[in-house]
Design an enzyme around this catalytic site. Structure first.
Site, PDB file in Angstrom:
ATOM      1  N   GLY A   1      37.146  34.148  40.955  1.00 43.19           N
ATOM      2  CA  GLY A   1      37.440  33.223  39.878  1.00 43.19           C
ATOM      3  C   GLY A   1      37.148  31.825  40.361  1.00 43.19           C
ATOM      4  O   GLY A   1      37.314  31.535  41.530  1.00 43.19           O
ATOM      5  N   THR A   2      36.721  30.989  39.456  1.00 42.25           N
ATOM      6  CA  THR A   2      36.333  29.629  39.843  1.00 42.25           C
ATOM      7  C   THR A   2      36.269  28.733  38.615  1.00 42.25           C
ATOM      8  O   THR A   2      36.036  29.213  37.515  1.00 42.25           O
ATOM      9  CB  THR A   2      34.934  29.627  40.502  1.00 42.25           C
ATOM     10  OG1 THR A   2      35.008  30.266  41.755  1.00 42.25           O
ATOM     11  CG2 THR A   2      34.385  28.244  40.711  1.00 42.25           C
TER      12      THR A   2
END
Lengths: 292, 205
Positions: A71-72
């Protein structure tokens, strides 16, 4: 351009004599890695790399905490200075969480990677893929500068990056990068991904939290801003994204590239930013317990 | 992602000297998206008995309603206060009735005996296997992280204040590493005279 060369390791080694195997292993292990050619060991028996990785590290593999799920939130935008005192340029803001599924494997990842003195690349997708390939791009840029005696443009650097990624298309690389910088043509942002896409944009966000970030950016972005406004906008978009997206969090790292310099600003805790924001708009985010 | 971590959330319970503590985070999400940050996962069953429910939120509510109904019926029929251990057995029986198509929830029971005030805590799997250790239990997406830190925080014969501190610190530390839980926490301290509920400020990412 340097094309990737792939070597199949599916060669039947059992048919070789012992001393031949020894000589081959010696040649393989004792020689220094050749910096001009990239060698990637491939899965045996011609199994496709993507399937191989998915079998052993995919969601169904049972390799909990080893999964290549990430996730980012990363964003970048170009703005013009509003007053004489402002510098304008590009704001690049990112979060700092590294996750493998629900497991937070790091809270302090630097997702803005240097390419040259006036250029950076952001990191979204596979962390190793991004780090390795931006290193390759950085090398290319250094060599270009020495050879041509002039700085490489963002356009050229990002095109090299995209071409390299395209060469590995379908092999399971996961890269979503923004190459941003200031060159002789002015400020530029190119979004590059492992599918081979390369697009020039003035406002851009990549990652699982990008939808939330876009929400804030689209609402508050203006072509002309003061430096303070622009930095605050970048931080705020990251903060809102980390609030809604479980895959993003940690601290907000921010780089401001002006026509003359690259400024790395100190990290700010996104949780602190949220409490500040709630205080600012007078919203009580404390949980009100109800009677059972 | 598995259905057990579709909504996210973690619950923890610790036992002390004539007191128990039970805490949960406040997040409810849909996979990676946080939907709300005011959903506690601890529910009152009786005066000094609380039920914590981790897992799939929808099944959580079904189990809660059924347990509350069965508990009321039990108290009316028997004309006496229910014991924590009985609540645990009741939940266990309900879950095992669905052995071949389970509710996707892991419950946890924490409370004091209505008469002797003896502390009781227990956790369960999705089909009702009771595990009742004397120290601490945790369920939900952050279970592994929490059990790890609990080993470091738990001490023998803790009083209510000390127990609250240990539970809160363990909970907050556990949430640091679980992306599916967090966004605030709530901790209940159950003693023989009163139940104290405290909300805890946590990281909001």
């Amino acid at each position: 351009m340097e094309m990737p060369s792939l070597r199949m390791s599916a060669r039947d080694e059992s048919s070789l004599r012992d001393d031949e195997t020894f000589a081959m292993n010696k040649a393989k292990l004792m020689s220094e890695p050749n910096p001009d050619r990239l060698f990637f060991e491939l899965p045996p028996r011609g199994i496709a790399p993507k399937e191989f990785v998915n079998t052993h590290f995919g969601p169904q593999s049972g390799a909990k905490n080893l999964q290549f799920r990430k996730g980012t939130t990363t964003l970048a935008f170009i703005y013009e200075p509003k007053t004489e005192a402002d510098k304008g340029g590009i704001i690049i803001a990112v979060d700092s969480r590294a996750s493998a599924g629900e497991y937070i494997s790091s809270k302090s990842v630097m997702k803005i990677l240097d390419i040259s003195d006036n250029m950076v690349a952001t990191m979204a997708g596979g962390a190793a893929d991004c780090q390795f390939w931006t290193r390759i791009v950085a090398k290319y840029c250094s060599l270009y500068e020495l050879r041509e005696k002039s700085e490489i443009t963002v356009s050229a650097a990002s095109k090299y990056f995209a071409n390299v990624l395209y060469g590995y298309r379908g092999m399971g690389l996961s890269v979503g990068s923004m190459v941003a910088g200031y060159d002789k043509r002015g400020p530029a942002i190119f979004k590059v991904d492992s599918e081979g896409t390369r697009v020039s944009l003035r406002l851009c966000s990549v990652g699982s939290g990008s939808l939330s970030a876009y929400g804030v950016l689209d609402a508050f972005y203006q072509p002309q801003m003061t430096d303070e406004e622009a930095r605050a906008l970048g931080r705020r978009a990251i903060m809102h994204a980390t609030y809604r997206d479980a895959g993003s969090g940690g601290v907000c790292n921010l780089v401001h590239i002006t026509p003359t310099e690259k400024i790395r600003l100190p990290s700010v805790d996104v949780s602190e930013l949220l409490y500040e924001f709630a205080n600012e708009i007078g919203r009580d985010i404390a949980y009100e317990p109800q009677e059972d | 992602m598995s259905i057990m971590s579709y909504n996210g959330g973690t619950v923890i319970a610790m036992a002390g000297k004539e007191c128990v503590c039970v805490g949960s985070d406040l997040r409810i999400g849909e996979q990676m998206t946080t939907i709300a940050t005011n959903q506690k996962k601890i529910y009152k069953v009786a005066d000094k008995i609380y039920l914590g429910l981790g897992g799939f939120h929808s099944d959580t509510q079904t189990v809660l309603n059924t347990v509350q109904f069965r508990k009321s019926l039990y108290e009316l029929r028997e004309n006496r206060k229910i014991k924590p251990k009985v609540v645990a057995t009741m939940v266990s029986n309900l879950l095992y009735q669905h052995r071949f198509g389970p509710y996707f929830t892991e419950p946890l029971v924490a409370g004091l005996d209505p008469i002797t005030n003896e502390p009781y805590i227990c956790g369960m799997d999705t089909i009702g296997c009771i595990a009742a250790p004397r120290d601490f239990v945790a369920v939900g997406t952050g279970q592994e992280y929490l059990l790890g830190v609990c080993e470091g925080f738990w001490r023998e014969n803790m009083g209510p204040d000390e127990l609250f501190e240990a539970t809160s610190q363990a909970l907050l530390s556990g949430l640091e590493r679980d992306a599916a839980s967090g966004w605030g926490a709530v901790v209940y301290t159950i003693t023989k005279d009163r139940v104290n509920m405290k909300t805890i400020k946590a990281r909001m990412d």
